[in-house]
Design a protein around this motif. Structure first.
Motif, PDB file in Angstrom:
ATOM      1  N   ARG A   1     -18.324  42.146 -20.782  1.00  0.00           N
ATOM      2  CA  ARG A   1     -18.386  43.364 -19.965  1.00  0.00           C
ATOM      3  C   ARG A   1     -17.153  43.497 -19.079  1.00  0.00           C
ATOM      4  O   ARG A   1     -16.625  44.584 -18.916  1.00  0.00           O
ATOM      5  N   TRP A   2     -16.731  42.397 -18.481  1.00  0.00           N
ATOM      6  CA  TRP A   2     -15.509  42.414 -17.684  1.00  0.00           C
ATOM      7  C   TRP A   2     -14.978  40.999 -17.527  1.00  0.00           C
ATOM      8  O   TRP A   2     -15.690  40.024 -17.731  1.00  0.00           O
ATOM      9  N   LYS A   3     -13.706  40.929 -17.145  1.00  0.00           N
ATOM     10  CA  LYS A   3     -13.048  39.643 -16.925  1.00  0.00           C
ATOM     11  C   LYS A   3     -12.133  39.766 -15.715  1.00  0.00           C
ATOM     12  O   LYS A   3     -11.412  40.761 -15.576  1.00  0.00           O
ATOM     13  N   HIS A   4     -12.185  38.763 -14.866  1.00  0.00           N
ATOM     14  CA  HIS A   4     -11.339  38.761 -13.668  1.00  0.00           C
ATOM     15  C   HIS A   4     -10.490  37.494 -13.654  1.00  0.00           C
ATOM     16  O   HIS A   4     -11.015  36.386 -13.832  1.00  0.00           O
ATOM     17  N   THR A   5      -9.195  37.639 -13.438  1.00  0.00           N
ATOM     18  CA  THR A   5      -8.294  36.492 -13.360  1.00  0.00           C
ATOM     19  C   THR A   5      -7.438  36.595 -12.107  1.00  0.00           C
ATOM     20  O   THR A   5      -7.222  37.689 -11.566  1.00  0.00           O
ATOM     21  N   GLU A   6      -6.952  35.458 -11.644  1.00  0.00           N
ATOM     22  CA  GLU A   6      -6.082  35.390 -10.484  1.00  0.00           C
ATOM     23  C   GLU A   6      -4.867  34.536 -10.835  1.00  0.00           C
ATOM     24  O   GLU A   6      -5.024  33.424 -11.358  1.00  0.00           O
ATOM     25  N   ASP A   7      -3.680  35.022 -10.564  1.00  0.00           N
ATOM     26  CA  ASP A   7      -2.457  34.238 -10.705  1.00  0.00           C
ATOM     27  C   ASP A   7      -2.022  33.841  -9.298  1.00  0.00           C
ATOM     28  O   ASP A   7      -1.473  34.651  -8.549  1.00  0.00           O
ATOM     29  N   GLU A   8      -2.248  32.583  -8.935  1.00  0.00           N
ATOM     30  CA  GLU A   8      -1.948  32.113  -7.585  1.00  0.00           C
ATOM     31  C   GLU A   8      -0.581  31.460  -7.478  1.00  0.00           C
ATOM     32  O   GLU A   8      -0.228  30.953  -6.411  1.00  0.00           O
ATOM     33  N   GLY A   9       0.158  31.445  -8.565  1.00  0.00           N
ATOM     34  CA  GLY A   9       1.514  30.925  -8.524  1.00  0.00           C
ATOM     35  C   GLY A   9       1.579  29.485  -8.042  1.00  0.00           C
ATOM     36  O   GLY A   9       0.708  28.660  -8.360  1.00  0.00           O
ATOM     37  N   PRO A  10       2.608  29.135  -7.252  1.00  0.00           N
ATOM     38  CA  PRO A  10       2.758  27.753  -6.772  1.00  0.00           C
ATOM     39  C   PRO A  10       1.552  27.248  -5.982  1.00  0.00           C
ATOM     40  O   PRO A  10       1.237  26.060  -6.022  1.00  0.00           O
ATOM     41  N   ARG A  11       0.889  28.149  -5.290  1.00  0.00           N
ATOM     42  CA  ARG A  11      -0.287  27.719  -4.525  1.00  0.00           C
ATOM     43  C   ARG A  11      -1.367  27.164  -5.448  1.00  0.00           C
ATOM     44  O   ARG A  11      -1.954  26.121  -5.180  1.00  0.00           O
ATOM     45  N   GLY A  12      -1.620  27.856  -6.541  1.00  0.00           N
ATOM     46  CA  GLY A  12      -2.601  27.364  -7.493  1.00  0.00           C
ATOM     47  C   GLY A  12      -2.130  26.126  -8.226  1.00  0.00           C
ATOM     48  O   GLY A  12      -2.908  25.214  -8.521  1.00  0.00           O
TER      49      GLY A  12
END
Length: 260
Positions: free
Chosen positions: A20-31
């Motif tokens: 139904r949906w997908k959520h992603t996060e790109d946290e860069g160096p922090r992640g």
């Protein structure tokens, strides 16, 4: 919904399996610098009393708490800053937002209209420093993301338990986080928090004393964060006997009397 690889939340139709949906996060160096970058242990769910507002709440590897609309996957704009609460802020300490070794690999606990969040660190067997950020426990308003309270797992001067850290060692030691899942009994008004030990796991020379609240089960009021009781399973641990799982609540019969 599941938290896949620690960076995505996916909602599927329970009948067809269709996404139904997908959520992603790109946290860069922090992640990338996160102490816990694994898959996580799932997501939490909150709903208003009438069911009109339904949310998925989870914590990213970079230690950010995110609230999503459960039906659409869109961030809830009224929660924190456009759906995000930065858990490295309002923490009664000032960890570096990118490199600090603090995060979480567990599910936030929803207790009524309060979201309770712990903290995790890198394994403490061979710590690079004893004075890592401390793993305090906090409660947030599930509707707004506002911090309601904080419980210092390493007590501050004047707080209960501070004198169990001899030679003022409470100011020199970090970690002591609550990285496992929490439990709650809303009828009793208690959240049960399992707490780990400070670094190093196998050497206690820098932290003389019983050092509350490490390796303890702590019962808190979910609305205020007030400590109701605690039980320390190991005094001055040097064996890494963390409490690694959610406390299990059950009823027991003692001399014919039911005890919760």
């Amino acid at each position: 919904p599941t938290a896949g690889s620690g960076r995505a939340v996916v909602a599927t139709d329970p009948v067809t399996g269709e996404v139904r949906w997908k959520h992603t996060e790109d946290e860069g160096p922090r992640g990338q610098n996160a102490p816990r970058t694994g898959a996580g242990r799932g997501v939490a769910y909150w709903s208003s009393a009438d069911g009109s507002d339904q949310r998925i709440i989870y914590v990213t590897p970079g230690y950010r708490m995110i609230a999503l609309n459960a039906k659409t996957g869109e961030p809830v704009a009224s929660f924190g800053q456009n759906g995000v609460v930065d858990l490295k802020l309002e923490n009664d300490q000032e960890p570096d937002l990118v490199t600090a070794e603090i995060g979480l690999n567990a599910t936030p606990l929803v207790a009524g209209d309060v979201v309770v969040v712990g903290a995790a660190h890198r394994p403490g067997g061979s710590p690079r420093t004893m004075n890592n950020p401390r793993g305090y426990v906090r409660g947030y308003d599930a509707k707004t993301g506002k911090r309601l309270w904080i419980f210092h797992t390493v007590p501050k001067p004047g707080e209960f338990g501070y004198d169990t850290w001899e030679n003022e060692s409470a100011s020199k030691n970090g970690n002591t986080g609550a990285w496992a899942q929490f439990s709650a009994d809303l009828e009793l008004g208690l959240v049960y928090v399992p707490v780990e030990m400070p670094p190093g796991d196998y050497y206690g020379g820098t932290r003389p004393g019983n050092t509350l609240f490490d390796e303890s089960l702590v019962a808190l009021d979910p609305k205020t964060g007030t400590r109701k009781w605690h039980f320390q399973t190991t005094h001055h641990g040097i064996w890494d006997y963390d409490l690694p799982c959610a406390p299990i609540l059950f009823d027991l019969t003692v001399n014919g009397r039911r005890v919760r």
